[in-house]
Motif scaffolding. Structure first.
Motif, PDB file in Angstrom:
ATOM      1  N   SER A   4       0.854  -1.188   0.000  1.00 11.60           N
ATOM      2  CA  SER A   4       0.000   0.000   0.000  1.00 11.60           C
ATOM      3  C   SER A   4       0.891   1.240   0.000  1.00 11.60           C
ATOM      4  O   SER A   4       2.104   1.162   0.210  1.00 11.60           O
ATOM      5  CB  SER A   4      -0.909   0.001   1.232  1.00 11.60           C
ATOM      6  OG  SER A   4      -0.134   0.200   2.394  1.00 11.60           O
ATOM      7  N   GLU A   5       0.287   2.401  -0.239  1.00 10.93           N
ATOM      8  CA  GLU A   5       1.070   3.640  -0.270  1.00 10.93           C
ATOM      9  C   GLU A   5       1.737   3.897   1.076  1.00 10.93           C
ATOM     10  O   GLU A   5       2.884   4.338   1.141  1.00 10.93           O
ATOM     11  CB  GLU A   5       0.170   4.811  -0.648  1.00 10.93           C
ATOM     12  CG  GLU A   5      -0.256   4.802  -2.102  1.00 10.93           C
ATOM     13  CD  GLU A   5      -1.098   6.014  -2.444  1.00 10.93           C
ATOM     14  OE1 GLU A   5      -0.892   7.086  -1.829  1.00 10.93           O
ATOM     15  OE2 GLU A   5      -1.957   5.893  -3.323  1.00 10.93           O
ATOM     16  N   HIS A   6       1.000   3.627   2.135  1.00  4.01           N
ATOM     17  CA  HIS A   6       1.557   3.834   3.471  1.00  4.01           C
ATOM     18  C   HIS A   6       2.773   2.925   3.696  1.00  4.01           C
ATOM     19  O   HIS A   6       3.813   3.367   4.218  1.00  4.01           O
ATOM     20  CB  HIS A   6       0.477   3.562   4.529  1.00  4.01           C
ATOM     21  CG  HIS A   6       0.967   3.671   5.937  1.00  4.01           C
ATOM     22  ND1 HIS A   6       1.380   4.871   6.489  1.00  4.01           N
ATOM     23  CD2 HIS A   6       1.145   2.728   6.894  1.00  4.01           C
ATOM     24  CE1 HIS A   6       1.777   4.661   7.730  1.00  4.01           C
ATOM     25  NE2 HIS A   6       1.639   3.369   8.000  1.00  4.01           N
ATOM     26  N   GLN A   8       4.708   1.646   1.385  1.00  2.00           N
ATOM     27  CA  GLN A   8       5.790   2.101   0.518  1.00  2.00           C
ATOM     28  C   GLN A   8       6.520   3.294   1.133  1.00  2.00           C
ATOM     29  O   GLN A   8       7.749   3.369   1.086  1.00  2.00           O
ATOM     30  CB  GLN A   8       5.250   2.471  -0.864  1.00  2.00           C
ATOM     31  CG  GLN A   8       4.849   1.271  -1.686  1.00  2.00           C
ATOM     32  CD  GLN A   8       4.243   1.656  -3.023  1.00  2.00           C
ATOM     33  OE1 GLN A   8       3.982   2.831  -3.273  1.00  2.00           O
ATOM     34  NE2 GLN A   8       4.018   0.662  -3.864  1.00  2.00           N
ATOM     35  N   ARG A   9       5.767   4.230   1.727  1.00  2.00           N
ATOM     36  CA  ARG A   9       6.391   5.382   2.374  1.00  2.00           C
ATOM     37  C   ARG A   9       7.245   4.939   3.555  1.00  2.00           C
ATOM     38  O   ARG A   9       8.357   5.436   3.755  1.00  2.00           O
ATOM     39  CB  ARG A   9       5.323   6.380   2.844  1.00  2.00           C
ATOM     40  CG  ARG A   9       4.808   7.272   1.722  1.00  2.00           C
ATOM     41  CD  ARG A   9       3.965   8.370   2.325  1.00  2.00           C
ATOM     42  NE  ARG A   9       2.880   7.781   3.114  1.00  2.00           N
ATOM     43  CZ  ARG A   9       1.597   7.869   2.840  1.00  2.00           C
ATOM     44  NH1 ARG A   9       1.199   8.574   1.813  1.00  2.00           N
ATOM     45  NH2 ARG A   9       0.696   7.286   3.598  1.00  2.00           N
TER      46      ARG A   9
END
Length: 132
Positions: A4-6, A8-9
């Protein structure tokens, strides 16, 4: 399954922290598969064994010093392959990694003692259960 984007960050933050903390280690890890060199040496070793075997056979039939040279090439290839097999395949020697207890000794019998395979340990526990 993609991150998810979270996630990945978070992963990017961890990577940046690693680069800031230990840039030498980060560059070593970033270079890719660490087993690639060992695989290449293993392949070269196998090739040398095959070439040495062919030269050995030809030398045995035609000119004996050529056969000796073929044997030496074949022997060198075998040594190169054997020395790089573990690193190239990722094979782990039994007892090389510490177990869940943190030590590599078997039941405190000293540093030279080897851990028994799981099957043997389970059989021993089963036998002791009925002996008591």
């Amino acid at each position: 399954m993609p991150l998810s984007e979270h996630e990945q960050r978070l992963l990017e933050q961890i990577e940046r922290a690693l680069v800031d903390d230990d840039p030498k280690f980060a560059s070593t890890v970033r270079t890719g598969d660490r087993r690639q060199k060992a695989r290449r040496k293993l392949q070269i070793g196998i090739g040398l064994v095959l070439v040495g075997l062919i030269v050995l056979v030809i030398g045995a039939l035609e000119f004996w010093p050529l056969g000796v040279l073929g044997f030496l090439v074949m022997f060198g290839g075998a040594v190169l392959g054997i020395l790089n097999y573990k690193n190239a395949t990722g094979a782990v020697q039994p007892g090389a990694a510490p177990g869940p207890t943190g030590g590599s000794t078997a039941a405190g019998k000293g540093p030279k003692a080897r851990r028994q395979p799981l099957k043997n340990r389970l059989e021993e526990r089963f036998r002791r259960r009925y002996d008591q």
